[in-house]
Design a protein around this motif. Structure first.
Motif, mmCIF file in Angstrom:
data_model
loop_
_atom_site.group_PDB
_atom_site.id
_atom_site.type_symbol
_atom_site.label_atom_id
_atom_site.label_comp_id
_atom_site.label_asym_id
_atom_site.label_seq_id
_atom_site.Cartn_x
_atom_site.Cartn_y
_atom_site.Cartn_z
ATOM 1 N N GLN A 1 12.202 8.112 -0.787
ATOM 2 C CA GLN A 1 13.261 7.571 0.055
ATOM 3 C C GLN A 1 13.299 8.275 1.413
ATOM 4 O O GLN A 1 13.176 9.498 1.491
ATOM 5 N N VAL A 2 13.481 7.489 2.475
ATOM 6 C CA VAL A 2 13.569 8.032 3.832
ATOM 7 C C VAL A 2 14.842 7.525 4.497
ATOM 8 O O VAL A 2 15.444 6.542 4.065
ATOM 9 N N ARG A 3 15.212 8.231 5.579
ATOM 10 C CA ARG A 3 16.316 7.761 6.420
ATOM 11 C C ARG A 3 15.712 7.115 7.665
ATOM 12 O O ARG A 3 14.867 7.708 8.319
ATOM 13 N N LYS A 4 16.160 5.939 7.990
ATOM 14 C CA LYS A 4 15.577 5.206 9.114
ATOM 15 C C LYS A 4 15.813 5.892 10.451
ATOM 16 O O LYS A 4 15.144 5.574 11.435
ATOM 17 N N THR A 5 16.768 6.812 10.492
ATOM 18 C CA THR A 5 17.072 7.499 11.752
ATOM 19 C C THR A 5 16.327 8.822 11.887
ATOM 20 O O THR A 5 16.469 9.503 12.906
ATOM 21 N N GLU A 6 15.537 9.201 10.878
ATOM 22 C CA GLU A 6 14.811 10.471 10.904
ATOM 23 C C GLU A 6 13.307 10.204 10.951
ATOM 24 O O GLU A 6 12.784 9.384 10.198
ATOM 25 N N LYS A 7 12.604 10.932 11.811
ATOM 26 C CA LYS A 7 11.164 10.777 11.937
ATOM 27 C C LYS A 7 10.450 11.328 10.704
ATOM 28 O O LYS A 7 10.910 12.281 10.076
ATOM 29 N N ILE A 8 9.323 10.716 10.383
ATOM 30 C CA ILE A 8 8.507 11.145 9.247
ATOM 31 C C ILE A 8 7.070 11.325 9.715
ATOM 32 O O ILE A 8 6.659 10.794 10.746
ATOM 33 N N ARG A 9 6.297 12.075 8.936
ATOM 34 C CA ARG A 9 4.862 12.230 9.186
ATOM 35 C C ARG A 9 4.094 11.562 8.059
ATOM 36 O O ARG A 9 4.382 11.803 6.882
ATOM 37 N N PHE A 10 3.117 10.774 8.416
ATOM 38 C CA PHE A 10 2.313 10.073 7.422
ATOM 39 C C PHE A 10 0.860 10.044 7.871
ATOM 40 O O PHE A 10 0.567 9.989 9.067
ATOM 41 N N ASP A 11 -0.050 10.054 6.905
ATOM 42 C CA ASP A 11 -1.468 9.832 7.177
ATOM 43 C C ASP A 11 -1.736 8.339 7.030
ATOM 44 O O ASP A 11 -1.615 7.783 5.930
ATOM 45 N N VAL A 12 -2.091 7.711 8.138
ATOM 46 C CA VAL A 12 -2.277 6.257 8.172
ATOM 47 C C VAL A 12 -3.770 5.943 8.203
ATOM 48 O O VAL A 12 -4.510 6.500 9.017
ATOM 49 N N PRO A 13 -4.242 5.062 7.319
ATOM 50 C CA PRO A 13 -5.686 4.774 7.254
ATOM 51 C C PRO A 13 -6.207 4.063 8.500
ATOM 52 O O PRO A 13 -5.509 3.279 9.132
ATOM 53 N N ILE A 14 -7.467 4.354 8.839
ATOM 54 C CA ILE A 14 -8.154 3.726 9.959
ATOM 55 C C ILE A 14 -9.051 2.602 9.436
ATOM 56 O O ILE A 14 -9.790 2.786 8.465
ATOM 57 N N LEU B 1 9.592 7.120 13.600
ATOM 58 C CA LEU B 1 10.634 6.597 12.730
ATOM 59 C C LEU B 1 9.996 5.665 11.697
ATOM 60 O O LEU B 1 8.975 5.027 11.978
ATOM 61 N N PRO B 2 10.581 5.572 10.504
ATOM 62 C CA PRO B 2 9.971 4.760 9.437
ATOM 63 C C PRO B 2 9.654 3.324 9.846
ATOM 64 O O PRO B 2 8.616 2.777 9.467
ATOM 65 N N ASP B 3 10.527 2.699 10.626
ATOM 66 C CA ASP B 3 10.300 1.308 11.016
ATOM 67 C C ASP B 3 9.121 1.146 11.974
ATOM 68 O O ASP B 3 8.590 0.038 12.131
ATOM 69 N N ASN B 4 8.723 2.223 12.633
ATOM 70 C CA ASN B 4 7.636 2.150 13.609
ATOM 71 C C ASN B 4 6.268 2.520 13.032
ATOM 72 O O ASN B 4 5.257 2.451 13.738
ATOM 73 N N LEU B 5 6.240 2.913 11.767
ATOM 74 C CA LEU B 5 4.980 3.344 11.161
ATOM 75 C C LEU B 5 4.062 2.151 10.922
ATOM 76 O O LEU B 5 4.419 1.220 10.206
ATOM 77 N N PRO B 6 2.860 2.137 11.509
ATOM 78 C CA PRO B 6 1.932 1.024 11.266
ATOM 79 C C PRO B 6 1.316 1.128 9.871
ATOM 80 O O PRO B 6 1.064 2.235 9.384
ATOM 81 N N PRO B 7 1.057 -0.003 9.209
ATOM 82 C CA PRO B 7 0.438 0.039 7.879
ATOM 83 C C PRO B 7 -0.987 0.563 7.916
ATOM 84 O O PRO B 7 -1.479 1.133 6.956
ATOM 85 N N HIS B 8 -1.678 0.357 9.065
ATOM 86 C CA HIS B 8 -3.029 0.870 9.269
ATOM 87 C C HIS B 8 -3.311 0.896 10.770
ATOM 88 O O HIS B 8 -2.532 0.368 11.575
ATOM 89 N N ILE B 9 -4.419 1.519 11.140
ATOM 90 C CA ILE B 9 -4.805 1.618 12.543
ATOM 91 C C ILE B 9 -6.147 0.922 12.718
ATOM 92 O O ILE B 9 -7.139 1.301 12.093
ATOM 93 N N GLU B 10 -6.184 -0.098 13.551
ATOM 94 C CA GLU B 10 -7.417 -0.824 13.801
ATOM 95 C C GLU B 10 -8.164 -0.204 14.984
ATOM 96 O O GLU B 10 -7.581 0.001 16.055
ATOM 97 N N VAL B 11 -9.429 0.095 14.774
ATOM 98 C CA VAL B 11 -10.277 0.654 15.828
ATOM 99 C C VAL B 11 -11.354 -0.376 16.164
ATOM 100 O O VAL B 11 -12.196 -0.708 15.329
ATOM 101 N N GLY C 1 0.846 -1.191 0.000
ATOM 102 C CA GLY C 1 0.000 0.000 0.000
ATOM 103 C C GLY C 1 0.882 1.242 0.000
ATOM 104 O O GLY C 1 1.943 1.274 -0.624
ATOM 105 N N MET C 2 0.442 2.267 0.742
ATOM 106 C CA MET C 2 1.186 3.528 0.784
ATOM 107 C C MET C 2 1.890 3.746 2.122
ATOM 108 O O MET C 2 2.482 4.795 2.348
ATOM 109 N N THR C 3 1.813 2.751 3.025
ATOM 110 C CA THR C 3 2.316 2.998 4.381
ATOM 111 C C THR C 3 3.287 1.932 4.893
ATOM 112 O O THR C 3 3.644 1.960 6.075
#
Length: 224
Positions: A95-108, A136-146, A56-58
């Motif tokens: 492309q991202v750096r794994k040591t730098e934080k990113i902002r992303f919109d993650v689907p619910i 950090l990129p490695d911690n970004l969830p692919p989606h958020i379950e509610v 996907g995108m995340t």
């Protein structure tokens, strides 16, 4: 969660000529990122389609570019398809750096069932479809379950502040924003009220018309 990998090679064919690549089962792509010059790439279409379906995108992807010593960490930023056939036309990697934080919109994604919805005449309103997260990129969830199971009564709601995340994730979205709510369906009631009002207005107009007609008849009789 297993690591996603894909291979790419540098692309020399540009512009309208890229249609010849697609006929050969190759999809043109671009790689860009912060402080990075845009790089024209190409990927095997079947492999790229499988990666898109899983990532996907995340989801973070390991991109191995032919000729590079080290693979790159990327996200899929944009996917272009032919509107009618759905054919894959172009993909942008970021492309991202794994040591730098990113902002992303993650689907619910809503999971489970709300007990309050077992009664008739109730509606589930999904007000927020994604959350803005920073991590950090490695911690970004692919989606958020509610989970909907806590919604046991009518007018109960789940807000952003009710969602739990690890200490490595910062939620940027306003915590007071509502994600989902159970409420009473009011459409049918409103329609009935509107119909009743319209009927009353019609009856009133007919009565006024009858009174006007009677007044005219009396006036004619007096004149006679």
């Amino acid at each position: 969660m297993d690591e996603l990998k894909i291979k790419a090679s540098k692309r020399e064919i540009l512009g309208k000529k890229t249609r010849f690549l697609r006929r050969q089962g190759v999809t043109p792509a671009h790689l860009f990122g912060h402080g990075l010059d845009s790089l024209a790439l190409q990927c095997d279409t079947p492999n790229l389609q499988r990666t898109i379906a899983r990532a996907g995108m995340t989801r973070l992807i390991t991109l191995a570019v032919e000729g590079d010593k080290q693979p790159r960490s990327v996200f899929i930023r944009e996917i272009q398809r032919e509107p009618c056939s759905g054919e894959l036309l172009h993909v942008d990697f970021y492309q991202v750096r794994k040591t730098e934080k990113i902002r992303f919109d993650v689907p619910i994604i809503l999971v489970g069932e709300a007990p309050a919805m077992k009664e008739k005449g109730r509606v589930l309103t999904h007000s927020l479809t994604s959350l803005s997260l920073e991590c950090l990129p490695d911690n970004l969830p692919p989606h958020i379950e509610v989970d909907l199971s806590p919604l046991e009564e009518i007018e109960q709601a789940i807000f952003v502040r009710d969602l739990a995340f690890g200490p490595d994730i910062t939620v940027i979205t306003d915590p007071d924003q509502m994600v989902v709510r159970v409420s009473e369906a009011r459409i049918e009631v409103e329609e009935v009220v509107e119909e009743a009002v319209a009927e009353e207005e019609l009856v009133g107009e007919e009565a006024e018309a009858e009174e006007a007609g009677e007044g005219e008849e009396k006036a004619e009789e007096s004149a006679d």
